[in-house]
Write an enzyme that holds these catalytic residues in place. Structure first.
Site, mmCIF file in Angstrom:
data_model
loop_
_atom_site.group_PDB
_atom_site.id
_atom_site.type_symbol
_atom_site.label_atom_id
_atom_site.label_comp_id
_atom_site.label_asym_id
_atom_site.label_seq_id
_atom_site.Cartn_x
_atom_site.Cartn_y
_atom_site.Cartn_z
ATOM 1 N N ARG A 4 0.006 -1.341 22.491
ATOM 2 C CA ARG A 4 0.144 -0.550 22.069
ATOM 3 C C ARG A 4 1.773 0.200 21.793
ATOM 4 N NH1 ARG A 4 -0.322 4.282 24.597
ATOM 5 N NH2 ARG A 4 -1.977 2.944 25.693
ATOM 6 N N TYR A 36 1.864 14.551 -2.734
ATOM 7 C CA TYR A 36 0.979 14.234 -2.400
ATOM 8 C C TYR A 36 -0.012 14.795 -1.390
ATOM 9 C CZ TYR A 36 -2.163 10.019 -0.108
ATOM 10 O OH TYR A 36 -3.109 9.921 0.561
ATOM 11 N N ASP A 67 9.674 10.964 1.613
ATOM 12 C CA ASP A 67 9.009 9.989 1.526
ATOM 13 C C ASP A 67 8.395 9.140 -0.337
ATOM 14 O OD1 ASP A 67 6.280 8.315 0.388
ATOM 15 O OD2 ASP A 67 4.947 10.578 0.824
ATOM 16 N N LYS A 70 1.372 0.624 -0.105
ATOM 17 C CA LYS A 70 1.689 -0.119 -1.474
ATOM 18 C C LYS A 70 2.823 -1.086 -1.712
ATOM 19 C CE LYS A 70 -0.918 4.338 -1.931
ATOM 20 N NZ LYS A 70 -1.811 4.844 -1.740
#
Ligand SMILES: Cc1ncc(COP(=O)(O)O)c(C=O)c1O
Length: 376
Positions: free
Chosen positions: A48, A100, A171, A196
């Site tokens: 982690r 977004y 972004d 993406k």
């Protein structure tokens, strides 16, 4: 300095191990050896906190974005949320009016009562300073924006933010580091949904943040990543590293195809408007030209005959799969307003197209056939 195509392919070298692997193996171990002095000779403690696959991924993204450090997350949404979580309660955020919708929804439903925000048109540069108040801590930029493909002037926002001591986050998902590097314009942090263009094959979910400076705000984000634990799995990191090797060539192909499709649609009488930053008719075309090295693979179009005709097109194209998301090798199409729900400001006649890497003549023929059949 190495160029992006080279950085992307040689990322495996960053985590070279003794077996001589030419590509990074997948490290599934969640925990790593501690020696008698309490040190970790392999450099890793617990997955982690860090893992060799994630370290390779974070390093190659840092280099592609010309930053100083990257945090990889398990989705783009959680990468963005780490920014909001790192702000002190009561902080005010300035964000784009067509942010977004997933992030807008986070602010409105999760951070309501904790943070305050104004959603404004960041392309109207004269307007922005008036929204800055004593509590303002952050300007969130999204360029090109989803789905209206607005272009925000990175240089302008960064200098305005510095004047008021504000953090800037961009972004940059629609651009990818191949087309735009916001940190070069003095933006503090660049964010991507790696789902993406980085992933590029619609088979892995992820997100990342890359910082220019490793300041106190960044240490908070690093802490949220490690203690919150919304990290990508070693396999997700492996897939992303694999895809990143072809990122530059895929993005070039997406840009080439999108430009040709945008020009074709722009000349078609059934189309009211084509929104593509590469067209000189785009209101911020010159800003895009200044800060981008290509105009991307995303196009939004508005259909003259309205919402029903827009849905007809989405339902009848053969090579454009009707599905959300973007940036994959396959072309996708989406009637965006119906995905965003009743509160959306997205026009009802708007279709968002993620132009894939199929042969452009086939994609144009597919559109030609459907546009000629739109019912009256
Ligand atoms: C511009 C933009 N930012 C962030 C996200 C969120 O990313 P993810 O779906 O990986 O959580 C998306 C997803 O569509 C997006 O288009």
């Amino acid at each position: 300095m190495l160029k992006p195509e080279t950085i992307a392919i040689h990322s495996w070298q960053l985590n070279k191990i003794n077996t001589g692997d030419v590509t990074t193996p997948i490290h599934l171990s969640t925990t790593f050896l501690r020696d008698e002095n309490g040190n970790y000779p392999g450099g890793y403690m617990y997955s982690r906190i860090n893992n060799p696959n994630r370290a390779s991924l974070e390093e190659v993204i840092t280099q592609l974005e010309m930053g100083s450090s990257t945090c990889a997350f398990s989705s783009g949404n959680i990468a963005g949320m780490a920014i909001f979580q790192a702000l002190k309660p009561g902080s005010h955020i300035i964000a784009p009016d067509d942010m977004y919708w997933g992030f807008k929804k986070q602010l409105l439903s999760i951070f309501e009562g904790i943070l305050t925000f104004d959603f404004i048109d960041l392309t109207n540069t004269e307007n922005i300073e008036g929204y800055i108040n004593e509590q303002t801590k952050l300007i969130w930029i999204e360029t090109p924006s989803n789905p209206q493909l607005k272009i925000t002037d990175l240089e302008f926002i960064a200098s305005l933010a510095k004047k008021h001591d504000l953090i800037t986050v961009c972004d940059s998902t629609f651009a990818s580091p191949i087309l735009q590097n916001p940190l070069m314009y003095n933006i503090d942090i660049v964010m991507h949904s790696t789902t993406k263009y980085f992933g590029g094959h619609s088979d892995v979910l992820g997100g990342c943040l890359t910082t220019k400076n490793q300041d106190d705000f960044w240490l908070k984000i690093k802490n949220i990543q490690e203690i919150g634990g919304a990290v990508p799995s070693p396999f997700d990191c492996f897939l992303l590293l694999r895809s990143i090797k072809t990122l530059a060539y895929r993005v070039k192909g997406h840009c080439e195809n999108a430009e040709k499709l945008a020009n074709y649609l722009n000349a078609h009488p059934a189309i009211e408007k084509v929104i593509y930053p590469g067209l000189t008719s785009h209101p911020q075309h010159l800003v895009a030209k200044k800060q981008m090295r290509g105009y991307g693979g995303m196009i939004s179009i508005q259909i003259k005959k309205g919402e029903e005709a827009a849905k007809f097109i989405c339902n009848n194209l053969v090579l454009f799969t009707q599905a959300t998301s973007l940036g994959g090798v396959e072309s996708l199409i989406e009637h965006r307003a119906s995905v965003e729900g009743p509160d959306t400001k997205t026009p009802k006649n708007l279709i968002r197209i993620s132009v894939g890497l199929e042969n452009i003549d086939d994609l144009i023929t597919d559109f030609k056939m459907v546009l000629n059949k739109i019912p009256n």
